[in-house]
Design a protein around this motif. Structure first.
Motif, PDB file in Angstrom:
ATOM      1  N   PRO A  29       0.754  -1.487  -0.064  1.00 16.35           N
ATOM      2  CA  PRO A  29       0.035   0.051   0.044  1.00 16.35           C
ATOM      3  C   PRO A  29       0.718   1.058   0.056  1.00 16.35           C
ATOM      4  N   ALA A  30       0.317   2.414  -0.383  1.00 13.13           N
ATOM      5  CA  ALA A  30       0.900   3.735  -0.122  1.00 13.13           C
ATOM      6  C   ALA A  30       1.200   3.803   1.332  1.00 13.13           C
ATOM      7  N   LEU A  31       2.276   4.486   1.644  1.00 10.58           N
ATOM      8  CA  LEU A  31       2.672   4.760   3.183  1.00 10.58           C
ATOM      9  C   LEU A  31       3.255   6.034   3.200  1.00 10.58           C
ATOM     10  N   PRO A  32       2.886   6.741   4.420  1.00  6.24           N
ATOM     11  CA  PRO A  32       3.140   8.056   4.735  1.00  6.24           C
ATOM     12  C   PRO A  32       4.841   8.240   5.120  1.00  6.24           C
ATOM     13  N   ALA A  33       5.364   9.378   4.752  1.00  2.00           N
ATOM     14  CA  ALA A  33       6.860   9.650   4.968  1.00  2.00           C
ATOM     15  C   ALA A  33       6.984   9.443   6.609  1.00  2.00           C
ATOM     16  N   GLN A  34       8.132   8.792   6.848  1.00  2.00           N
ATOM     17  CA  GLN A  34       8.322   8.311   8.293  1.00  2.00           C
ATOM     18  C   GLN A  34       9.887   8.747   8.699  1.00  2.00           C
ATOM     19  N   GLU A  35      10.371   8.998   9.706  1.00  2.20           N
ATOM     20  CA  GLU A  35      11.589   9.231  10.252  1.00  2.20           C
ATOM     21  C   GLU A  35      12.258   7.956  10.288  1.00  2.20           C
ATOM     22  N   THR A  36      13.382   8.066   9.480  1.00  2.00           N
ATOM     23  CA  THR A  36      14.256   6.882   9.286  1.00  2.00           C
ATOM     24  C   THR A  36      14.452   5.894  10.555  1.00  2.00           C
ATOM     25  N   ASN A  37      14.581   6.724  11.463  1.00  2.07           N
ATOM     26  CA  ASN A  37      15.066   6.011  13.133  1.00  2.07           C
ATOM     27  C   ASN A  37      13.825   5.356  13.657  1.00  2.07           C
ATOM     28  N   THR A  38      12.647   5.390  13.155  1.00  2.00           N
ATOM     29  CA  THR A  38      11.471   5.015  13.732  1.00  2.00           C
ATOM     30  C   THR A  38      11.156   3.703  12.707  1.00  2.00           C
ATOM     31  N   CYS A  39      11.858   3.283  11.500  1.00  2.00           N
ATOM     32  CA  CYS A  39      11.582   2.417  10.897  1.00  2.00           C
ATOM     33  C   CYS A  39      12.325   0.976  11.531  1.00  2.00           C
ATOM     34  N   LEU A  40      11.852  -0.010  11.278  1.00  2.00           N
ATOM     35  CA  LEU A  40      12.503  -1.277  11.702  1.00  2.00           C
ATOM     36  C   LEU A  40      12.360  -1.617  13.047  1.00  2.00           C
ATOM     37  N   THR A  41      11.520  -0.834  13.727  1.00  2.00           N
ATOM     38  CA  THR A  41      11.488  -0.835  15.258  1.00  2.00           C
ATOM     39  C   THR A  41      10.138  -1.693  15.806  1.00  2.00           C
ATOM     40  N   ASN A  42       9.323  -1.796  14.887  1.00  2.00           N
ATOM     41  CA  ASN A  42       7.965  -2.654  15.505  1.00  2.00           C
ATOM     42  C   ASN A  42       8.177  -4.063  14.918  1.00  2.00           C
ATOM     43  N   THR A  43       9.082  -4.552  14.546  1.00  4.14           N
ATOM     44  CA  THR A  43       9.140  -5.830  14.131  1.00  4.14           C
ATOM     45  C   THR A  43      10.162  -6.564  15.133  1.00  4.14           C
ATOM     46  N   SER A  44      10.609  -7.720  14.971  1.00  5.93           N
ATOM     47  CA  SER A  44      11.341  -8.557  15.958  1.00  5.93           C
ATOM     48  C   SER A  44      12.986  -8.462  15.303  1.00  5.93           C
ATOM     49  N   PHE A  45      13.390  -7.123  15.242  1.00  2.00           N
ATOM     50  CA  PHE A  45      14.895  -7.126  14.669  1.00  2.00           C
ATOM     51  C   PHE A  45      15.706  -7.294  15.946  1.00  2.00           C
ATOM     52  N   GLN A  46      16.566  -8.210  15.974  1.00  2.00           N
ATOM     53  CA  GLN A  46      17.373  -8.546  17.064  1.00  2.00           C
ATOM     54  C   GLN A  46      18.819  -7.574  16.853  1.00  2.00           C
TER      55      GLN A  46
END
Length: 187
Positions: A29-46
């Protein structure tokens, strides 16, 4: 997420032979702009490589709805080899390849990658490797060029970043997440 569509007949061809096979295709889907340092934080990234956020723009741009393709290498290739085939170019310098990847819309914003990882975490079939093997995606970097994000999932997700011209050659079966915006090389 809509059901995954995959057609093994879809492929990207280099001038001499098959290099990439389409493993999966699905809409984002279309996604809004987002601060880079808030990406990949809501997933299970170790693990997120130090410098990942620094190498990318401070804000990821808003994105239009797009079709994502997961491509699998049929034989060893470098990031530049894959970019060249996706673009349908024979040999270009890195700057031109980076410009074309951006211009033709094949790069993913980090929040799009984050969404695909969440799809995979929810048990949806995405075509991504979740067995420790790497998945790669072209991303715009903070210098106006293109870098490559590696996503790997063993027990948890890990993210690393490489320059477009780096990374060596990757083995057959390696997967790339590429937005399907122009079927330039598809046969």
């Amino acid at each position: 997420m809509q059901q995954l569509a995959s057609n093994p007949q879809d492929s990207y061809l280099s001038p001499s032979n098959l290099m990439l096979r389409v493993v999966a295709t699905f809409p984002l889907p279309a996604l809004p702009a987002q601060e880079t340092n808030t990406c990949l934080t809501n997933t299970s990234f170790q693990f997120l490589e130090d410098g990942l956020y620094k190498a990318l723009p401070k804000v990821q741009p808003c994105t239009q709805g797009a079709v994502l393709q997961v491509l699998e290498l049929v034989h060893k290739a470098s990031f530049m080899d894959v970019a060249t085939v996706v673009l349908g170019a024979s040999s270009l310098i890195e700057q031109k390849i980076a410009s074309l990847l951006i211009l033709r819309g094949h790069v993913l914003a980090l929040q799009q990658i984050d969404l695909v990882v969440r799809y995979a975490d929810q048990g949806n079939e995405t075509g991504m490797e979740t067995n420790g093997y790497p998945n790669f995606s072209f991303v715009p970097n903070s210098c106006g060029g293109v870098s490559v994000v590696q996503l790997s999932h063993g027990r948890d997700w890990e993210a690393r970043i490489f320059p477009l011209k780096g990374g060596g050659k990757w083995n057959q079966g390696t997967r790339f997440l590429v937005l399907d915006t122009d079927n330039h090389c598809r046969q």
